[in-house]
Design a protein around this motif. Structure first.
Motif, PDB file in Angstrom:
ATOM      1  N   VAL A   1      34.931  55.508  48.626  1.00  0.00           N
ATOM      2  CA  VAL A   1      34.165  56.622  49.161  1.00  0.00           C
ATOM      3  C   VAL A   1      34.932  57.902  48.862  1.00  0.00           C
ATOM      4  O   VAL A   1      36.143  57.972  49.090  1.00  0.00           O
ATOM      5  CB  VAL A   1      33.958  56.465  50.687  1.00  0.00           C
ATOM      6  N   ALA A   2      34.253  58.871  48.340  1.00  0.00           N
ATOM      7  CA  ALA A   2      34.903  60.151  48.048  1.00  0.00           C
ATOM      8  C   ALA A   2      35.373  60.766  49.361  1.00  0.00           C
ATOM      9  O   ALA A   2      34.696  60.662  50.385  1.00  0.00           O
ATOM     10  CB  ALA A   2      33.927  61.082  47.350  1.00  0.00           C
ATOM     11  N   PRO A   3      36.540  61.391  49.350  1.00  0.00           N
ATOM     12  CA  PRO A   3      37.020  62.018  50.579  1.00  0.00           C
ATOM     13  C   PRO A   3      36.107  63.161  51.009  1.00  0.00           C
ATOM     14  O   PRO A   3      35.447  63.790  50.191  1.00  0.00           O
ATOM     15  CB  PRO A   3      38.412  62.531  50.214  1.00  0.00           C
ATOM     16  N   SER A   4      36.083  63.379  52.303  1.00  0.00           N
ATOM     17  CA  SER A   4      35.314  64.501  52.849  1.00  0.00           C
ATOM     18  C   SER A   4      36.079  65.790  52.616  1.00  0.00           C
ATOM     19  O   SER A   4      37.299  65.830  52.766  1.00  0.00           O
ATOM     20  CB  SER A   4      35.115  64.332  54.357  1.00  0.00           C
ATOM     21  N   VAL A   5      35.370  66.829  52.259  1.00  0.00           N
ATOM     22  CA  VAL A   5      35.982  68.146  52.106  1.00  0.00           C
ATOM     23  C   VAL A   5      35.858  68.847  53.459  1.00  0.00           C
ATOM     24  O   VAL A   5      34.764  69.188  53.892  1.00  0.00           O
ATOM     25  CB  VAL A   5      35.289  68.964  50.996  1.00  0.00           C
ATOM     26  N   LEU A   6      36.993  69.036  54.139  1.00  0.00           N
ATOM     27  CA  LEU A   6      36.998  69.712  55.429  1.00  0.00           C
ATOM     28  C   LEU A   6      36.979  71.229  55.258  1.00  0.00           C
ATOM     29  O   LEU A   6      36.469  71.946  56.107  1.00  0.00           O
ATOM     30  CB  LEU A   6      38.230  69.307  56.243  1.00  0.00           C
ATOM     31  N   PHE A   7      37.578  71.680  54.159  1.00  0.00           N
ATOM     32  CA  PHE A   7      37.616  73.115  53.870  1.00  0.00           C
ATOM     33  C   PHE A   7      37.826  73.296  52.383  1.00  0.00           C
ATOM     34  O   PHE A   7      38.542  72.530  51.747  1.00  0.00           O
ATOM     35  CB  PHE A   7      38.746  73.814  54.632  1.00  0.00           C
ATOM     36  N   GLN A   8      37.235  74.349  51.852  1.00  0.00           N
ATOM     37  CA  GLN A   8      37.448  74.724  50.455  1.00  0.00           C
ATOM     38  C   GLN A   8      37.296  76.233  50.375  1.00  0.00           C
ATOM     39  O   GLN A   8      36.323  76.784  50.884  1.00  0.00           O
ATOM     40  CB  GLN A   8      36.407  74.027  49.590  1.00  0.00           C
TER      41      GLN A   8
ATOM     42  N   ALA B   1      41.438  76.872  61.435  1.00  0.00           N
ATOM     43  CA  ALA B   1      40.083  76.956  61.990  1.00  0.00           C
ATOM     44  C   ALA B   1      39.248  75.767  61.522  1.00  0.00           C
ATOM     45  O   ALA B   1      38.513  75.157  62.315  1.00  0.00           O
ATOM     46  CB  ALA B   1      39.424  78.275  61.594  1.00  0.00           C
ATOM     47  N   ALA B   2      39.352  75.407  60.240  1.00  0.00           N
ATOM     48  CA  ALA B   2      38.590  74.272  59.710  1.00  0.00           C
ATOM     49  C   ALA B   2      39.030  72.972  60.375  1.00  0.00           C
ATOM     50  O   ALA B   2      38.194  72.132  60.730  1.00  0.00           O
ATOM     51  CB  ALA B   2      38.756  74.182  58.197  1.00  0.00           C
ATOM     52  N   LEU B   3      40.320  72.791  60.556  1.00  0.00           N
ATOM     53  CA  LEU B   3      40.816  71.586  61.225  1.00  0.00           C
ATOM     54  C   LEU B   3      40.285  71.516  62.650  1.00  0.00           C
ATOM     55  O   LEU B   3      39.885  70.449  63.124  1.00  0.00           O
ATOM     56  CB  LEU B   3      42.346  71.559  61.206  1.00  0.00           C
TER      57      LEU B   3
END
Length: 163
Positions: free
Chosen positions: A34-41, A60-62
């Motif tokens: 499964v591709a990792p989730s992008v929490l922030f970019q 903030a994203a975390l």
């Protein structure tokens, strides 16, 4: 009796391999990757002021993903160190910028990735107590289960998976 998968019928006693030959072991199923989730970019101008901006954006994203407190403190420090390296490596490149990503596999640890256009690789160097800089990769190593760099078509990605 055994079931013959090839023909879908029942047949006689199970086939036993000849002496000295091991029984074939069916391969274990491999779970799908499964591709990792992008929490922030995000993309930032490579300037010293961007270090604090990128760190605040990452924290903030975390927080939005339920990762805060002591856990996010380590991530914030790793973000600061990797971004500082990207800004330093990008000095002298007109209009230089960097990319910051926070990735997570399921409920596993978070990986911080920073891309910059410079081809130079970061390298830890021996430290003395008098040194005012150069501790960044030592800090990243202490807070991470793995870290490193990988080349990109232009520049490089530097990453750290924070414990």
């Amino acid at each position: 009796m055994s079931f013959d998968n090839a023909g879908g019928s029942l047949s006689g006693p199970p086939q036993v391999p000849p002496p000295g030959r091991p029984r074939p072991v069916p391969p274990k199923p491999v779970p799908p990757r499964v591709a990792p989730s992008v929490l922030f970019q995000g993309e930032f101008l490579a300037s010293p002021a961007a270090v604090a901006v990128a760190r605040r954006a990452a924290v903030a994203a975390l927080g939005r993903h339920g990762l805060s407190g002591e856990l996010s403190d380590g991530h914030a420090l790793v973000v600061s160190e990797l971004v500082t390296n990207a800004v330093t490596a990008s000095a002298g490149i007109p209009g230089a910028h960097f990319h910051l990503r926070l990735l997570r596999d399921g409920s596993g640890p978070v990986t911080v990735e920073v891309w910059d256009a410079a081809a130079t690789l970061p390298a830890a160097r021996p430290l003395t107590f008098e040194d005012e800089c150069g501790r960044g990769l030592h800090i990243v190593a202490a807070l991470s289960s793995r870290y490193g760099t990988r080349p990109a078509p232009t520049g490089k990605w530097t990453y750290a998976t924070v414990r």
